[in-house]
Design a protein around this motif. Structure first.
Motif, PDB file in Angstrom:
ATOM      1  N   VAL A   9       7.065  35.527   2.559  1.00  0.00           N
ATOM      2  CA  VAL A   9       8.295  35.679   1.774  1.00  0.00           C
ATOM      3  C   VAL A   9       9.320  36.517   2.537  1.00  0.00           C
ATOM      4  O   VAL A   9      10.507  36.165   2.607  1.00  0.00           O
ATOM      5  CB  VAL A   9       7.988  36.297   0.387  1.00  0.00           C
ATOM      6  CG1 VAL A   9       9.265  36.669  -0.344  1.00  0.00           C
ATOM      7  CG2 VAL A   9       7.146  35.341  -0.440  1.00  0.00           C
ATOM      8  N   ALA A  12      10.694  34.446   5.414  1.00  0.00           N
ATOM      9  CA  ALA A  12      11.512  33.342   4.896  1.00  0.00           C
ATOM     10  C   ALA A  12      12.885  33.866   4.477  1.00  0.00           C
ATOM     11  O   ALA A  12      13.918  33.240   4.776  1.00  0.00           O
ATOM     12  CB  ALA A  12      10.815  32.657   3.728  1.00  0.00           C
ATOM     13  N   LEU A  13      12.919  35.001   3.806  1.00  0.00           N
ATOM     14  CA  LEU A  13      14.195  35.592   3.395  1.00  0.00           C
ATOM     15  C   LEU A  13      15.021  36.053   4.592  1.00  0.00           C
ATOM     16  O   LEU A  13      16.242  35.862   4.628  1.00  0.00           O
ATOM     17  CB  LEU A  13      13.962  36.747   2.420  1.00  0.00           C
ATOM     18  CG  LEU A  13      13.418  36.350   1.045  1.00  0.00           C
ATOM     19  CD1 LEU A  13      13.084  37.601   0.221  1.00  0.00           C
ATOM     20  CD2 LEU A  13      14.405  35.460   0.304  1.00  0.00           C
ATOM     21  N   GLY A  15      14.828  34.838   7.652  1.00  0.00           N
ATOM     22  CA  GLY A  15      15.307  33.632   8.326  1.00  0.00           C
ATOM     23  C   GLY A  15      16.468  32.992   7.593  1.00  0.00           C
ATOM     24  O   GLY A  15      17.471  32.597   8.196  1.00  0.00           O
ATOM     25  N   ALA A  16      16.350  32.897   6.264  1.00  0.00           N
ATOM     26  CA  ALA A  16      17.428  32.307   5.466  1.00  0.00           C
ATOM     27  C   ALA A  16      18.704  33.133   5.596  1.00  0.00           C
ATOM     28  O   ALA A  16      19.798  32.579   5.774  1.00  0.00           O
ATOM     29  CB  ALA A  16      17.000  32.200   4.003  1.00  0.00           C
ATOM     30  N   GLY A 133      12.185  21.567   8.644  1.00  0.00           N
ATOM     31  CA  GLY A 133      13.328  22.291   8.082  1.00  0.00           C
ATOM     32  C   GLY A 133      14.664  21.753   8.550  1.00  0.00           C
ATOM     33  O   GLY A 133      15.552  21.465   7.734  1.00  0.00           O
ATOM     34  N   ALA A 159      20.478  28.505   5.993  1.00  0.00           N
ATOM     35  CA  ALA A 159      19.530  29.103   5.044  1.00  0.00           C
ATOM     36  C   ALA A 159      18.270  28.250   4.896  1.00  0.00           C
ATOM     37  O   ALA A 159      17.155  28.782   4.892  1.00  0.00           O
ATOM     38  CB  ALA A 159      20.206  29.299   3.686  1.00  0.00           C
ATOM     39  N   ILE A 160      18.419  26.936   4.815  1.00  0.00           N
ATOM     40  CA  ILE A 160      17.252  26.059   4.664  1.00  0.00           C
ATOM     41  C   ILE A 160      16.390  26.096   5.916  1.00  0.00           C
ATOM     42  O   ILE A 160      15.176  26.311   5.856  1.00  0.00           O
ATOM     43  CB  ILE A 160      17.691  24.610   4.350  1.00  0.00           C
ATOM     44  CG1 ILE A 160      18.365  24.532   2.978  1.00  0.00           C
ATOM     45  CG2 ILE A 160      16.493  23.662   4.415  1.00  0.00           C
ATOM     46  CD1 ILE A 160      19.063  23.212   2.708  1.00  0.00           C
ATOM     47  N   ALA A 163      14.792  29.570   6.550  1.00  0.00           N
ATOM     48  CA  ALA A 163      13.676  29.876   5.645  1.00  0.00           C
ATOM     49  C   ALA A 163      12.396  29.188   6.101  1.00  0.00           C
ATOM     50  O   ALA A 163      11.314  29.784   6.039  1.00  0.00           O
ATOM     51  CB  ALA A 163      14.018  29.456   4.216  1.00  0.00           C
ATOM     52  N   THR A 164      12.491  27.945   6.585  1.00  0.00           N
ATOM     53  CA  THR A 164      11.267  27.260   7.032  1.00  0.00           C
ATOM     54  C   THR A 164      10.712  27.892   8.301  1.00  0.00           C
ATOM     55  O   THR A 164       9.500  28.090   8.417  1.00  0.00           O
ATOM     56  CB  THR A 164      11.499  25.756   7.270  1.00  0.00           C
ATOM     57  OG1 THR A 164      12.529  25.578   8.239  1.00  0.00           O
ATOM     58  CG2 THR A 164      11.863  25.045   5.995  1.00  0.00           C
ATOM     59  N   GLY A 166      11.242  31.008   9.240  1.00  0.00           N
ATOM     60  CA  GLY A 166      10.792  32.343   8.849  1.00  0.00           C
ATOM     61  C   GLY A 166       9.454  32.328   8.133  1.00  0.00           C
ATOM     62  O   GLY A 166       8.580  33.145   8.410  1.00  0.00           O
ATOM     63  N   ALA A 167       9.282  31.393   7.210  1.00  0.00           N
ATOM     64  CA  ALA A 167       8.003  31.302   6.490  1.00  0.00           C
ATOM     65  C   ALA A 167       6.858  31.027   7.456  1.00  0.00           C
ATOM     66  O   ALA A 167       5.769  31.602   7.327  1.00  0.00           O
ATOM     67  CB  ALA A 167       8.068  30.214   5.418  1.00  0.00           C
TER      68      ALA A 167
END
Length: 186
Positions: A9, A12-13, A15-16, A133, A159-160, A163-164, A166-167
Motif C-alpha cells: 500500500v 502503491a501510494l 508510485g501513484a 499498468g 497515478a495508475i 500505483a502498479t 509501486g505495489a
C-alpha cells in the motif's frame, strides 16, 4: 503478512503520487511542439516517479539512482514504444494500439527501474507490472473524452501506472528494522 501489505500500500501510494504529480508537471511543460520540451516533460515524469519509489526504500542514494534511471529509462521506453507503434500502424493506429504501446513502454521502463533498484527478480516483476499498468492505462485514457496532452490525462496516466509499479516494488520490499530514528539512511 501485515508488513508486506503495508509495504504494498505504501509503495502503491508513493508510485501513484510521484508519477501522478510528475504527469501533471510533465503535461504543463509538454504544451509546446518543441521537441526539447517534449523530451524534458517525458524525462521529468520518469524522474519524479522513480524518485518517489526510491524514497520508499528509505535510502537517499537509491532515490537518486531511481530518479536518474526513471528519467533515462522512461525516455528510452517512450521512444521505443512510439517507434514501434508508428512502424506497425503509422498515423492510423487500431483501437488496441494504446494497450500495445503502453505495455511496451511499461516493460522497458519497469525492467530498467527494477534492475537498478533491486536486481533481476525485481526487473522481471516490475516489467510485468509495467506492461499491465501502462498498457491498461494507455488504452483506458486514450478512449476518454479529454485532450491527450492535458494535465488531467497525464496525472491519471501517472497515478495508475505508478500505483502498479509501486505495489510490485512494495511486494518485493521486506520490512527492515533499523536502529536509526530517521526514515532515511545517509
Amino acid at each position: 503478512m501485515m508488513a508486506r501489505i503495508k509495504n504494498i500500500v505504501k509503495f502503491a501510494l508513493l508510485g501513484a503520487a510521484g508519477f501522478g504529480i510528475g504527469g501533471i508537471v510533465g503535461a504543463v511543460i509538454w504544451g509546446s511542439p518543441n521537441a526539447g520540451q517534449t523530451f524534458l516533460s517525458i524525462a521529468l515524469i520518469g524522474a519524479m516517479g522513480g524518485a518517489s519509489l526510491g524514497l520508499g526504500l528509505r535510502n537517499w542514494r537509491k532515490a537518486g539512482v531511481a530518479a536518474l534511471v526513471g528519467a533515462v529509462g522512461f525516455s528510452i521506453a517512450t521512444f521505443i514504444g512510439v517507434v514501434i507503434q508508428l512502424s506497425l500502424w503509422g498515423s492510423n493506429p487500431p483501437y488496441f494500439a494504446g494497450l500495445f504501446s503502453g505495455a511496451t513502454i511499461g516493460i522497458v521502463f519497469g525492467a530498467s527501474l527494477g534492475l537498478a533498484l533491486r536486481g533481476w527478480k525485481a526487473a522481471g516483476l516490475l516489467a510485468l507490472a509495467g506492461a499491465i499498468g501502462f498498457g491498461v492505462m494507455f488504452q483506458a485514457v486514450s478512449n476518454l473524452e479529454f485532450e491527450v496532452s492535458s494535465a488531467k490525462s497525464f496525472g491519471i496516466w501517472g497515478a495508475i501506472a505508478g500505483a502498479t509499479l509501486g505495489a510490485s516494488l512494495g511486494y518485493l520490499e521486506k520490512e527492515k528494522v533499523t536502529k536509526s530514528s530517521s526514515p532515511f539512511k545517509p
